[in-house]
Design a protein around this motif. Sequence first.
Motif, PDB file in Angstrom:
ATOM      1  N   LYS A 165      -8.723 -64.853 -15.024  1.00 62.51           N
ATOM      2  CA  LYS A 165      -7.391 -64.681 -14.436  1.00 62.51           C
ATOM      3  C   LYS A 165      -7.414 -63.763 -13.213  1.00 62.51           C
ATOM      4  N   GLY A 166      -8.603 -63.266 -12.882  1.00 65.20           N
ATOM      5  CA  GLY A 166      -8.733 -62.423 -11.702  1.00 65.20           C
ATOM      6  C   GLY A 166      -8.637 -60.936 -11.956  1.00 65.20           C
ATOM      7  N   TYR A 167      -8.618 -60.533 -13.234  1.00 67.35           N
ATOM      8  CA  TYR A 167      -8.514 -59.113 -13.556  1.00 67.35           C
ATOM      9  C   TYR A 167      -9.888 -58.454 -13.563  1.00 67.35           C
ATOM     10  N   ASP A 168      -9.911 -57.186 -13.215  1.00 65.60           N
ATOM     11  CA  ASP A 168     -11.117 -56.357 -13.295  1.00 65.60           C
ATOM     12  C   ASP A 168     -11.121 -55.715 -14.677  1.00 65.60           C
ATOM     13  N   VAL A 169     -12.121 -56.035 -15.524  1.00 64.40           N
ATOM     14  CA  VAL A 169     -12.112 -55.608 -16.923  1.00 64.40           C
ATOM     15  C   VAL A 169     -13.313 -54.705 -17.206  1.00 64.40           C
ATOM     16  N   VAL A 170     -13.039 -53.576 -17.855  1.00 65.59           N
ATOM     17  CA  VAL A 170     -14.085 -52.679 -18.343  1.00 65.59           C
ATOM     18  C   VAL A 170     -13.971 -52.635 -19.858  1.00 65.59           C
ATOM     19  N   SER A 171     -15.062 -52.915 -20.570  1.00 71.45           N
ATOM     20  CA  SER A 171     -15.028 -52.989 -22.027  1.00 71.45           C
ATOM     21  C   SER A 171     -15.574 -51.716 -22.665  1.00 71.45           C
ATOM     22  N   ALA A 172     -14.966 -51.353 -23.796  1.00 68.44           N
ATOM     23  CA  ALA A 172     -15.452 -50.254 -24.636  1.00 68.44           C
ATOM     24  C   ALA A 172     -15.433 -50.736 -26.080  1.00 68.44           C
ATOM     25  N   ASP A 214     -15.175 -55.735 -32.051  1.00 71.03           N
ATOM     26  CA  ASP A 214     -15.697 -57.047 -32.433  1.00 71.03           C
ATOM     27  C   ASP A 214     -16.343 -57.666 -31.193  1.00 71.03           C
ATOM     28  N   LEU A 215     -17.665 -57.785 -31.189  1.00 72.61           N
ATOM     29  CA  LEU A 215     -18.384 -58.193 -29.984  1.00 72.61           C
ATOM     30  C   LEU A 215     -17.953 -59.566 -29.487  1.00 72.61           C
ATOM     31  N   LEU A 216     -17.766 -60.504 -30.417  1.00 76.75           N
ATOM     32  CA  LEU A 216     -17.390 -61.856 -30.012  1.00 76.75           C
ATOM     33  C   LEU A 216     -15.985 -61.876 -29.428  1.00 76.75           C
ATOM     34  N   LEU A 217     -15.046 -61.234 -30.101  1.00 76.50           N
ATOM     35  CA  LEU A 217     -13.672 -61.201 -29.601  1.00 76.50           C
ATOM     36  C   LEU A 217     -13.597 -60.459 -28.272  1.00 76.50           C
ATOM     37  N   ASN A 218     -14.340 -59.379 -28.156  1.00 78.01           N
ATOM     38  CA  ASN A 218     -14.379 -58.636 -26.896  1.00 78.01           C
ATOM     39  C   ASN A 218     -14.830 -59.552 -25.764  1.00 78.01           C
ATOM     40  N   GLU A 219     -15.890 -60.311 -26.015  1.00 76.57           N
ATOM     41  CA  GLU A 219     -16.419 -61.214 -24.991  1.00 76.57           C
ATOM     42  C   GLU A 219     -15.408 -62.299 -24.634  1.00 76.57           C
ATOM     43  N   ILE A 220     -14.724 -62.862 -25.646  1.00 72.72           N
ATOM     44  CA  ILE A 220     -13.737 -63.914 -25.397  1.00 72.72           C
ATOM     45  C   ILE A 220     -12.595 -63.390 -24.532  1.00 72.72           C
ATOM     46  N   ILE A 221     -12.055 -62.221 -24.907  1.00 73.29           N
ATOM     47  CA  ILE A 221     -10.930 -61.647 -24.162  1.00 73.29           C
ATOM     48  C   ILE A 221     -11.370 -61.259 -22.751  1.00 73.29           C
ATOM     49  N   GLU A 222     -12.542 -60.635 -22.644  1.00 70.43           N
ATOM     50  CA  GLU A 222     -13.033 -60.199 -21.334  1.00 70.43           C
ATOM     51  C   GLU A 222     -13.202 -61.389 -20.394  1.00 70.43           C
ATOM     52  N   GLU A 223     -13.839 -62.454 -20.866  1.00 69.91           N
ATOM     53  CA  GLU A 223     -14.048 -63.628 -20.025  1.00 69.91           C
ATOM     54  C   GLU A 223     -12.727 -64.274 -19.633  1.00 69.91           C
ATOM     55  N   HIS A 224     -11.793 -64.308 -20.565  1.00 71.43           N
ATOM     56  CA  HIS A 224     -10.481 -64.885 -20.258  1.00 71.43           C
ATOM     57  C   HIS A 224      -9.768 -64.078 -19.177  1.00 71.43           C
ATOM     58  N   LEU A 225      -9.750 -62.766 -19.323  1.00 74.18           N
ATOM     59  CA  LEU A 225      -9.064 -61.920 -18.351  1.00 74.18           C
ATOM     60  C   LEU A 225      -9.733 -61.989 -16.989  1.00 74.18           C
ATOM     61  N   GLN A 226     -11.051 -62.036 -16.984  1.00 75.02           N
ATOM     62  CA  GLN A 226     -11.765 -62.150 -15.706  1.00 75.02           C
ATOM     63  C   GLN A 226     -11.471 -63.477 -15.019  1.00 75.02           C
ATOM     64  N   GLN A 274     -12.398 -43.229 -24.482  1.00 71.45           N
ATOM     65  CA  GLN A 274     -11.859 -41.960 -23.999  1.00 71.45           C
ATOM     66  C   GLN A 274     -12.626 -41.465 -22.779  1.00 71.45           C
ATOM     67  N   ASP A 275     -13.962 -41.512 -22.841  1.00 75.32           N
ATOM     68  CA  ASP A 275     -14.776 -41.083 -21.700  1.00 75.32           C
ATOM     69  C   ASP A 275     -14.481 -41.936 -20.468  1.00 75.32           C
ATOM     70  N   ILE A 276     -14.305 -43.242 -20.671  1.00 76.59           N
ATOM     71  CA  ILE A 276     -14.055 -44.143 -19.540  1.00 76.59           C
ATOM     72  C   ILE A 276     -12.703 -43.857 -18.903  1.00 76.59           C
ATOM     73  N   VAL A 277     -11.679 -43.652 -19.740  1.00 80.83           N
ATOM     74  CA  VAL A 277     -10.337 -43.392 -19.208  1.00 80.83           C
ATOM     75  C   VAL A 277     -10.317 -42.100 -18.406  1.00 80.83           C
ATOM     76  N   TYR A 278     -11.110 -41.107 -18.829  1.00 83.27           N
ATOM     77  CA  TYR A 278     -11.156 -39.833 -18.117  1.00 83.27           C
ATOM     78  C   TYR A 278     -11.979 -39.903 -16.833  1.00 83.27           C
ATOM     79  N   SER A 279     -12.684 -40.991 -16.612  1.00 82.32           N
ATOM     80  CA  SER A 279     -13.525 -41.089 -15.420  1.00 82.32           C
ATOM     81  C   SER A 279     -13.099 -42.190 -14.453  1.00 82.32           C
ATOM     82  N   GLN A 280     -12.150 -43.047 -14.870  1.00 81.46           N
ATOM     83  CA  GLN A 280     -11.683 -44.139 -14.020  1.00 81.46           C
ATOM     84  C   GLN A 280     -10.170 -44.281 -14.139  1.00 81.46           C
ATOM     85  N   THR A 281      -9.595 -44.993 -13.184  1.00 80.58           N
ATOM     86  CA  THR A 281      -8.161 -45.243 -13.184  1.00 80.58           C
ATOM     87  C   THR A 281      -7.900 -46.700 -13.554  1.00 80.58           C
TER      88      THR A 281
END
Length: 219
Positions: free
Chosen positions: A23-30, A9-21, A37-44
């Motif tokens: 709070k100082g968190y580094d957020v990667v969205s999929a 859900d693009l809107l919910l993704n944006e809301i959660i991402e902005e909120h977490l950021q 799956q591709d992201i998890v296999y390429s980043q920690t």
Amino acid sequence: MKILLMEDDLLLNEIIEEHLQSKGYDVVSAYSGDEAQDIVYSQTFDLLLLDVNVPNINGFDLLEDLRDKDIKTAAIFITSANMMDDIEKGFKSGCDDYIKKPFELKELDLRIENIKRLYNISPSSHIQIADNILLDKDNLLINKNNERIHIAQKECDVLAYLIKNKNKPVSIDELSLNIWAYEEAPIASTIRTYIKNLRKIIGDEYILNIRGVGYRFNS
């Protein structure tokens, strides 16, 4: 703290991402299971926030696949799949927590704080190993008896992972899958060399060799 957010859900993704950021968190969205799956296999990551009903690979199947491959990153499902059977399936697939939609962002904050407590995820780049030993992750330093010792990035990552999973056995395969990019997995002897170097610096008593299993950080 680095978080993977899988929400289609693009809107919910944006809301959660902005909120977490905020709070100082580094957020990667999929936005789909195969993308996540591709992201998890390429980043920690320190935490996976996973919707269930997403395109290609649903959240339950994705997490079950990761757990089968010994990737033990903490995971929280955020989903409208809120029947008891869904909740049971979520925990059986390997999640650490389960949030039912709709939810308050404050609830998400509380659940993340609990994960940080359970997994010893420190907001600071400094990890106190002993009274006289400090790991500085940002500057790739171990300060021992006021002596500053430089270490490689992967040595730092290995040590931090062992500390995060202290008092539990960690295999070579687990270190490889949880620290290195999937396509760049090192040979076992490389990881053993990193651990040998770390033991020379901080002391053998802190990283124990568990025969036939791997290593355990002794806090």
